[in-house]
Design a protein around this motif. Sequence first.
Motif, PDB file in Angstrom:
ATOM      1  N   ALA A 150      -6.848  -8.553  -3.813  1.00  0.00           N
ATOM      2  CA  ALA A 150      -5.570  -9.259  -3.673  1.00  0.00           C
ATOM      3  C   ALA A 150      -4.555  -8.384  -2.942  1.00  0.00           C
ATOM      4  O   ALA A 150      -3.762  -8.883  -2.125  1.00  0.00           O
ATOM      5  N   SER A 151      -4.575  -7.095  -3.218  1.00  0.00           N
ATOM      6  CA  SER A 151      -3.657  -6.177  -2.549  1.00  0.00           C
ATOM      7  C   SER A 151      -3.957  -6.088  -1.053  1.00  0.00           C
ATOM      8  O   SER A 151      -3.048  -6.075  -0.218  1.00  0.00           O
ATOM      9  N   ILE A 152      -5.256  -6.046  -0.717  1.00  0.00           N
ATOM     10  CA  ILE A 152      -5.643  -5.973   0.703  1.00  0.00           C
ATOM     11  C   ILE A 152      -5.262  -7.259   1.433  1.00  0.00           C
ATOM     12  O   ILE A 152      -4.799  -7.233   2.583  1.00  0.00           O
ATOM     13  N   MET A 153      -5.427  -8.405   0.762  1.00  0.00           N
ATOM     14  CA  MET A 153      -5.056  -9.684   1.368  1.00  0.00           C
ATOM     15  C   MET A 153      -3.555  -9.779   1.607  1.00  0.00           C
ATOM     16  O   MET A 153      -3.106 -10.470   2.527  1.00  0.00           O
ATOM     17  N   ASP A 154      -2.773  -9.080   0.799  1.00  0.00           N
ATOM     18  CA  ASP A 154      -1.320  -9.062   0.984  1.00  0.00           C
ATOM     19  C   ASP A 154      -0.894  -8.101   2.081  1.00  0.00           C
ATOM     20  O   ASP A 154       0.309  -7.968   2.352  1.00  0.00           O
ATOM     21  N   THR A 199      -2.649   0.782  -1.244  1.00  0.00           N
ATOM     22  CA  THR A 199      -3.297   0.187  -2.420  1.00  0.00           C
ATOM     23  C   THR A 199      -3.532   1.238  -3.487  1.00  0.00           C
ATOM     24  O   THR A 199      -3.293   1.003  -4.674  1.00  0.00           O
ATOM     25  N   PHE A 200      -3.992   2.400  -3.040  1.00  0.00           N
ATOM     26  CA  PHE A 200      -4.244   3.486  -3.989  1.00  0.00           C
ATOM     27  C   PHE A 200      -2.959   3.976  -4.629  1.00  0.00           C
ATOM     28  O   PHE A 200      -2.872   4.121  -5.858  1.00  0.00           O
TER      29      PHE A 200
END
Length: 267
Positions: free
Chosen positions: A162-166, A173-174
């Motif tokens: 979900a973080s990558i899609m945002d 992300t890390f």
Amino acid sequence: MFHIVMTAFCFVWIYPFLWMVSASFKTQSEFFTNGLKLIPNSPSMDNLIRAWNEANFERYFLNSVILSVSTILIVLIATATCGYVLGRYSFKGKKVVMGLLVASMFVPMEFAIIPIYDLIKSLGLMNNLMGVILAEAGGVHIIFILLFATFFGQIPKELEEASIMDGSSFFRTFASIMLPLSKPIVGSVTIMQFIWSWNSFMVPLILTLSKPDLRPLAVGLYALRGENVVDWTGIAAGGTIAIVPIIIVFLFLQRYFVDGIAGAVKG
């Protein structure tokens, strides 16, 4: 009966610590006449004051703080990122990397001190606090890496996806999502690394031979031991001063320490 036995066992276990604190409040004469007695006849702060002012403990204490804090920051960054990759991703040679990391646990520090000395010397950091920090922060720290890897491996992949899609990058992300979730592990690593760095003796001693003012507390205590005379009450006072920060840090972070170890074991 069980509680009585365990209470007696705990008293025997902590008696050396209690004896050290007690000895720091005794005079030299009382130390030798009533050495095993825990309660001083006339408690005095003279040993603590003398150790702090005359034995250069004020400088040693500051060096220990700088060394420990800097080492903790470097170790946290290195082990968290390494644990994140090992815990979340699969790649060729992963088992080999893990095997080498685990194998490094069995290499004694005495075997590594010579290459560490040569490396720090070649970098021009001998008798420099930065050299001691890098030497202390170096190494594999496999226990910390495994703690982070185990914890990150339990986090659902959907959260990362979900973080990558945002639009978050790998590092964002890390840093923004994964690292804040690992507070228990961060607390555990902070406590353990602080204890190791604060009590470090051999590496700082070797790397600061020509500059005693750069020594941390553990090495500074050794200076109170002369060739013919040993200042026992001064050493006890110095040990008491040195142990106080460890107790304070543990009391503040003990909840994270317990949660971190429990979470790693559960995983």
